[in-house]
Design an enzyme around this catalytic site. Structure first.
Site, PDB file in Angstrom:
ATOM      1  N   ARG A 119       0.858  -1.184   0.000  1.00 16.33           N
ATOM      2  CA  ARG A 119       0.000   0.000   0.000  1.00 16.33           C
ATOM      3  C   ARG A 119       0.899   1.241   0.000  1.00 16.33           C
ATOM      4  NH1 ARG A 119      -5.533  -0.813   1.536  1.00 16.33           N
ATOM      5  NH2 ARG A 119      -6.217  -2.512   0.199  1.00 16.33           N
ATOM      6  N   GLN A 124      -0.104   2.326  -6.276  1.00 11.38           N
ATOM      7  CA  GLN A 124      -1.546   2.578  -6.302  1.00 11.38           C
ATOM      8  C   GLN A 124      -2.208   2.115  -7.595  1.00 11.38           C
ATOM      9  OE1 GLN A 124      -2.096   6.737  -5.392  1.00 11.38           O
ATOM     10  NE2 GLN A 124      -2.471   6.327  -3.234  1.00 11.38           N
ATOM     11  N   ASP A 127      -2.997  -1.648  -7.502  1.00 16.50           N
ATOM     12  CA  ASP A 127      -3.643  -2.160  -6.288  1.00 16.50           C
ATOM     13  C   ASP A 127      -4.990  -2.803  -6.625  1.00 16.50           C
ATOM     14  OD1 ASP A 127      -4.685  -2.663  -3.802  1.00 16.50           O
ATOM     15  OD2 ASP A 127      -4.246  -0.686  -2.969  1.00 16.50           O
ATOM     16  N   SER A 130      -7.836  -2.661  -3.892  1.00 17.89           N
ATOM     17  CA  SER A 130      -8.566  -1.403  -3.807  1.00 17.89           C
ATOM     18  C   SER A 130      -9.542  -1.245  -4.969  1.00 17.89           C
ATOM     19  CB  SER A 130      -7.589  -0.222  -3.773  1.00 17.89           C
ATOM     20  OG  SER A 130      -6.894  -0.183  -2.544  1.00 17.89           O
ATOM     21  N   TYR A 230      -3.852  -1.518   6.395  1.00 16.14           N
ATOM     22  CA  TYR A 230      -4.868  -2.471   6.801  1.00 16.14           C
ATOM     23  C   TYR A 230      -5.101  -2.382   8.313  1.00 16.14           C
ATOM     24  CZ  TYR A 230      -3.937  -4.624   2.266  1.00 16.14           C
ATOM     25  OH  TYR A 230      -3.765  -4.840   0.938  1.00 16.14           O
TER      26      TYR A 230
END
Length: 380
Positions: A119, A124, A127, A130, A230
């Site tokens: 993360r 990003q 990911d 997500s 998390y």
């Protein structure tokens, strides 16, 4: 290299690991792309769209007989047998399932589990958790609205006023925040809870009330900071206070959406049987942790132990939705986002001349690598 994009074979999996958009970009990286006939059907992508993007349409055997295979879900035993040793496998490979991990290693496949993506800002665009959780949070609210036997927004009619539904969202990660935003658009009154105090501002900015359970010890405060983006398991003292608050707010709610997951651990129980029993008849629980809760009598529930995976059941007058793959219900957009995540990752392991170039000193590559490290070519 030859990059294979096979059709997903697991039940109810409608997504695909590549789209015409990403196929074009892979070909621009000097790759030959092999797409199995019908691979995009569940996401409403016809074979002609792949052909027009420059892909070769092939059967399943040829799609798996590639130098690299892009998948959505971890391969079945039959799919593993179709791949030759040394094939690079990229997908959501369920790396916390030790038996599945052992099968992938035994097949001799250098593999990258995209669920292990760090993360970080740099990661990003890759990911997958997500991008898919965002869709799950959206779909969870629509599913709840379809099951709920009343309106979501306040309605003023000649026959009287209908009050807005009260929605309780437990867990304010990507899925929870999207659920808040979607429920707000539908006119609900929303409360939300999370173990991390840092998300309070995000929750309130989306129009929900944050249910605050104050920390009383340093251990509680440290656990509440989370790790790597998390949540972490919380001390029993804090969990007891949270459970009492959740019980009270769930009793008043019309819809509850639970999203709490901890990587590598069973999902925490947020709605026990006594809380479910206290909820209103006709209310709805959508459990995004379905199938990942503690095992009880040979069955895994979710954030509620009475959740049944891939089913909608009624318990204590409450409808419980336990769908385990909500993103597949929005397969077109879920595939588009996932395929872009995969493309951005694949760019990391392709050299300037289109060759496989895996640098295990790269933090993203090192974090996601689960296959045979000895078969990797480490570059400086």
């Amino acid at each position: 290299m030859r990059i294979g994009i096979p059709a997903e074979s697991r039940a109810a999996e409608a997504r695909v690991a590549g789209t015409p958009e990403t196929v074009k970009k892979l070909i621009a990286l000097k790759q030959t792309v092999l797409v199995q006939h019908g691979a995009g059907a569940g996401a409403h992508i016809p074979d002609d769209a792949y052909a027009n993007a420059g892909a070769m349409l092939v059967d399943a055997g040829e799609a798996y007989n590639a130098d690299m295979v892009l998948k959505v879900r971890t391969p079945t035993d039959d799919e593993l047998r179709r791949m030759k040793r040394g094939t690079v496998l990229v997908g959501m490979l369920d790396p916390y399932d030790v038996d599945q991990l052992a099968r992938i290693r035994a097949a001799g496949l250098p593999s990258f589990a995209l669920e292990l993506m760090p993360r970080t800002t740099r990661a990003q665009s890759m990911d997958v958790l997500s991008s898919q959780a965002n869709i799950a949070g959206y779909k969870a609210v629509l599913l709840a609205a379809s099951l709920y036997p009343r309106f979501m927004p306040t309605l003023m009619t000649a026959a009287g006023t209908v009050k807005a539904a009260r929605v309780l969202i437990l867990g304010a990660g990507v899925a929870g925040l999207q659920a808040i935003a979607t429920a707000k658009r539908l006119g609900a009154v929303i409360e939300a809870s999370d173990v991390r105090p840092a998300v309070k501002e995000q929750i309130e900015s989306l129009g929900a009330k944050f249910l605050d359970v104050p920390f009383e010890t340093d251990d509680e405060r440290d656990a509440g900071q989370g790790s790597g983006g998390y949540a972490r398991p919380m001390p029993a003292s804090w969990l007891a206070r949270q459970a009492a608050l959740v019980h009270e707010r769930a009793r008043l709610a019309d819809i509850v959406i639970t999203t709490a997951l901890i990587p590598g651990r069973p999902a925490p129980t947020l709605i026990p049987a006594d809380t479910l029993d206290a909820m209103k008849p006709g209310s709805v629980l959508v459990d995004l942790a379905a199938g990942r809760g503690p095992e009880i009598d040979g069955r895994r529930g979710g954030n509620c132990p009475l959740t049944e995976p891939d089913a909608v059941v009624t318990r204590h007058g409450v409808q419980i939705a336990g769908h385990t793959n909500l993103p597949a219900m929005v397969a077109a957009d879920a595939s588009a986002l996932y395929a872009r995540n995969v493309l951005d990752f694949v760019k990391l392991i392709i050299g300037p001349e289109g060759q496989l170039n895996i640098d295990t000193s790269d933090d993203i590559i090192a974090a996601t690598l689960i296959g045979h490290e000895q078969s990797m070519q480490k570059t400086a």
